[in-house]
Design a protein around this motif. Sequence first.
Motif, PDB file in Angstrom:
ATOM      1  N   GLU A   1     -10.150   4.245 -19.730  1.00 38.95           N
ATOM      2  CA  GLU A   1     -11.029   5.269 -20.313  1.00 38.95           C
ATOM      3  C   GLU A   1     -11.536   6.270 -19.273  1.00 38.95           C
ATOM      4  N   ASP A   2     -11.646   5.873 -18.017  1.00 40.95           N
ATOM      5  CA  ASP A   2     -12.140   6.758 -16.960  1.00 40.95           C
ATOM      6  C   ASP A   2     -11.374   6.472 -15.681  1.00 40.95           C
ATOM      7  N   PRO A   3     -10.216   7.114 -15.498  1.00 45.75           N
ATOM      8  CA  PRO A   3      -9.383   6.832 -14.336  1.00 45.75           C
ATOM      9  C   PRO A   3      -9.889   7.437 -13.033  1.00 45.75           C
ATOM     10  N   LEU A   4     -10.979   8.187 -13.079  1.00 46.67           N
ATOM     11  CA  LEU A   4     -11.495   8.819 -11.874  1.00 46.67           C
ATOM     12  C   LEU A   4     -12.695   8.091 -11.286  1.00 46.67           C
ATOM     13  N   GLN A   5     -13.505   7.486 -12.142  1.00 52.16           N
ATOM     14  CA  GLN A   5     -14.715   6.797 -11.702  1.00 52.16           C
ATOM     15  C   GLN A   5     -14.498   5.292 -11.738  1.00 52.16           C
ATOM     16  N   PRO A   6     -14.679   4.594 -10.612  1.00 53.85           N
ATOM     17  CA  PRO A   6     -14.468   3.147 -10.634  1.00 53.85           C
ATOM     18  C   PRO A   6     -15.383   2.449 -11.629  1.00 53.85           C
ATOM     19  N   ALA A   7     -14.823   1.545 -12.402  1.00 52.05           N
ATOM     20  CA  ALA A   7     -15.627   0.713 -13.289  1.00 52.05           C
ATOM     21  C   ALA A   7     -16.289  -0.400 -12.512  1.00 52.05           C
ATOM     22  N   LEU A   8     -15.630  -0.850 -11.429  1.00 47.09           N
ATOM     23  CA  LEU A   8     -16.131  -1.913 -10.572  1.00 47.09           C
ATOM     24  C   LEU A   8     -15.790  -1.584  -9.133  1.00 47.09           C
ATOM     25  N   THR A   9     -16.660  -1.993  -8.222  1.00 45.58           N
ATOM     26  CA  THR A   9     -16.366  -1.864  -6.803  1.00 45.58           C
ATOM     27  C   THR A   9     -16.474  -3.237  -6.147  1.00 45.58           C
ATOM     28  N   GLY A  10     -15.832  -3.386  -5.011  1.00 43.74           N
ATOM     29  CA  GLY A  10     -15.887  -4.654  -4.297  1.00 43.74           C
ATOM     30  C   GLY A  10     -15.166  -5.788  -5.004  1.00 43.74           C
ATOM     31  N   VAL A  11     -14.082  -5.469  -5.722  1.00 47.63           N
ATOM     32  CA  VAL A  11     -13.295  -6.489  -6.410  1.00 47.63           C
ATOM     33  C   VAL A  11     -12.347  -7.136  -5.397  1.00 47.63           C
TER      34      VAL A  11
ATOM     35  N   ASP B   1      -2.639 -13.977   3.038  1.00 46.76           N
ATOM     36  CA  ASP B   1      -3.482 -14.158   4.225  1.00 46.76           C
ATOM     37  C   ASP B   1      -4.652 -13.191   4.302  1.00 46.76           C
ATOM     38  N   HIS B   2      -4.848 -12.370   3.286  1.00 49.79           N
ATOM     39  CA  HIS B   2      -5.982 -11.442   3.289  1.00 49.79           C
ATOM     40  C   HIS B   2      -6.679 -11.439   1.926  1.00 49.79           C
ATOM     41  N   LYS B   3      -7.986 -11.292   1.959  1.00 51.96           N
ATOM     42  CA  LYS B   3      -8.775 -10.978   0.768  1.00 51.96           C
ATOM     43  C   LYS B   3      -9.325  -9.573   0.979  1.00 51.96           C
ATOM     44  N   THR B   4      -8.840  -8.639   0.189  1.00 50.76           N
ATOM     45  CA  THR B   4      -9.203  -7.237   0.316  1.00 50.76           C
ATOM     46  C   THR B   4     -10.152  -6.859  -0.798  1.00 50.76           C
ATOM     47  N   LEU B   5     -11.096  -5.964  -0.523  1.00 53.22           N
ATOM     48  CA  LEU B   5     -12.022  -5.462  -1.534  1.00 53.22           C
ATOM     49  C   LEU B   5     -11.547  -4.087  -2.007  1.00 53.22           C
ATOM     50  N   VAL B   6     -11.439  -3.931  -3.304  1.00 56.64           N
ATOM     51  CA  VAL B   6     -10.905  -2.689  -3.862  1.00 56.64           C
ATOM     52  C   VAL B   6     -11.788  -2.192  -5.002  1.00 56.64           C
TER      53      VAL B   6
ATOM     54  N   GLN C   1       0.840  -1.196   0.000  1.00 57.65           N
ATOM     55  CA  GLN C   1       0.000   0.000   0.000  1.00 57.65           C
ATOM     56  C   GLN C   1       0.870   1.239   0.000  1.00 57.65           C
ATOM     57  N   ILE C   2       0.643   2.099  -0.969  1.00 55.92           N
ATOM     58  CA  ILE C   2       1.356   3.365  -1.029  1.00 55.92           C
ATOM     59  C   ILE C   2       0.461   4.394  -1.714  1.00 55.92           C
ATOM     60  N   GLU C   3       0.195   5.468  -1.038  1.00 56.79           N
ATOM     61  CA  GLU C   3      -0.746   6.461  -1.551  1.00 56.79           C
ATOM     62  C   GLU C   3      -0.268   7.032  -2.877  1.00 56.79           C
ATOM     63  N   GLY C   4      -1.182   7.080  -3.824  1.00 55.40           N
ATOM     64  CA  GLY C   4      -0.880   7.643  -5.132  1.00 55.40           C
ATOM     65  C   GLY C   4      -0.383   6.643  -6.151  1.00 55.40           C
ATOM     66  N   ALA C   5      -0.026   5.442  -5.712  1.00 55.58           N
ATOM     67  CA  ALA C   5       0.456   4.420  -6.643  1.00 55.58           C
ATOM     68  C   ALA C   5      -0.715   3.801  -7.391  1.00 55.58           C
ATOM     69  N   ILE C   6      -0.420   3.184  -8.524  1.00 59.40           N
ATOM     70  CA  ILE C   6      -1.423   2.387  -9.235  1.00 59.40           C
ATOM     71  C   ILE C   6      -0.787   1.064  -9.634  1.00 59.40           C
ATOM     72  N   CYS C   7      -1.615   0.043  -9.741  1.00 59.50           N
ATOM     73  CA  CYS C   7      -1.141  -1.273 -10.147  1.00 59.50           C
ATOM     74  C   CYS C   7      -2.056  -1.798 -11.247  1.00 59.50           C
ATOM     75  N   TRP C   8      -1.481  -1.992 -12.432  1.00 57.39           N
ATOM     76  CA  TRP C   8      -2.226  -2.524 -13.565  1.00 57.39           C
ATOM     77  C   TRP C   8      -2.291  -4.037 -13.498  1.00 57.39           C
ATOM     78  N   GLY C   9      -3.392  -4.575 -14.018  1.00 59.74           N
ATOM     79  CA  GLY C   9      -3.569  -6.020 -14.071  1.00 59.74           C
ATOM     80  C   GLY C   9      -4.861  -6.354 -14.778  1.00 59.74           C
ATOM     81  N   ALA C  10      -5.492  -7.441 -14.369  1.00 56.48           N
ATOM     82  CA  ALA C  10      -6.721  -7.905 -15.017  1.00 56.48           C
ATOM     83  C   ALA C  10      -7.743  -8.296 -13.969  1.00 56.48           C
ATOM     84  N   ALA C  11      -8.994  -7.911 -14.199  1.00 58.39           N
ATOM     85  CA  ALA C  11     -10.107  -8.314 -13.341  1.00 58.39           C
ATOM     86  C   ALA C  11     -10.887  -9.408 -14.049  1.00 58.39           C
ATOM     87  N   PHE C  12     -11.157 -10.490 -13.311  1.00 60.97           N
ATOM     88  CA  PHE C  12     -11.873 -11.640 -13.852  1.00 60.97           C
ATOM     89  C   PHE C  12     -13.231 -11.763 -13.172  1.00 60.97           C
ATOM     90  N   CYS C  13     -14.267 -11.963 -13.983  1.00 59.17           N
ATOM     91  CA  CYS C  13     -15.636 -12.061 -13.479  1.00 59.17           C
ATOM     92  C   CYS C  13     -16.104 -13.510 -13.511  1.00 59.17           C
TER      93      CYS C  13
END
Length: 223
Positions: A102-112, A91-96, A56-68
């Motif tokens: 296309e829209d870096p300000l508005q989450p496309a998904l919540t609770g991932v 040891d943790h499952k975190t919700l992010v 965790q570091i404020e201001g950082a971003i981590c690219w990857g893939a979300a699977f549904c």
Amino acid sequence: MVFWVFGYGSLVWNPGFEYDEKIIGFIKDYRRVFDLACIDHRGTPENPARTCTLEQIEGAICWGAAFCVRGGPEKERLAMEYLERRECEYDHKTLVDFYKEEDPLQPALTGVVVFTSTPDVVSNKYYLGAAPLEEMARQIATASGPCGNNRDYLFKLEKAMFDIGHEDDMVIELANEVRKVLEVGKGISKEELVASPLMKLKSQSPIPALQPSRLPEAVAADS
């Protein structure tokens, strides 16, 4: 029923479970680090591999893939059970929140769901912590386990991030340092270096050198 899981390591190129949709994007305030020990996939208890976790570091971003995963509670349960076995070092499952380019300000998904690891060497036996780049490179260059060697894990991640169009500077820097270790012949042939996925790709197409800027059992998968 539906759930989403975010992959930032081997899940990006090898999810290993049945999913219904994959989206490329990023999460905020986390960065990818190679601070987690792997003793059953790409390493052993005597010679652990280094694999990805998140810091965790404020201001950082981590690219990857979300699977549904859709299709009801049974399908969801099977996918989650698989992931929990595969990601046993986490040891943790975190919700992010998950964002798309296309829209870096508005989450496309919540609770991932994202699998994370406590960054503490006392309470978390799998946490290695940070180390100098050269030390991490030597460890990655020499560790291996049931799923293969640690360096291929790193090289496949490097290629996966290239393929989705969002290279990770730290991954590139670490991969290049591992190549230096391999080139000087610390027990690993130069032919094995050339066999790495990204090096094969470079030899087959005019891609410039990068610069920093369903598996049957979970035990057979990467973390």
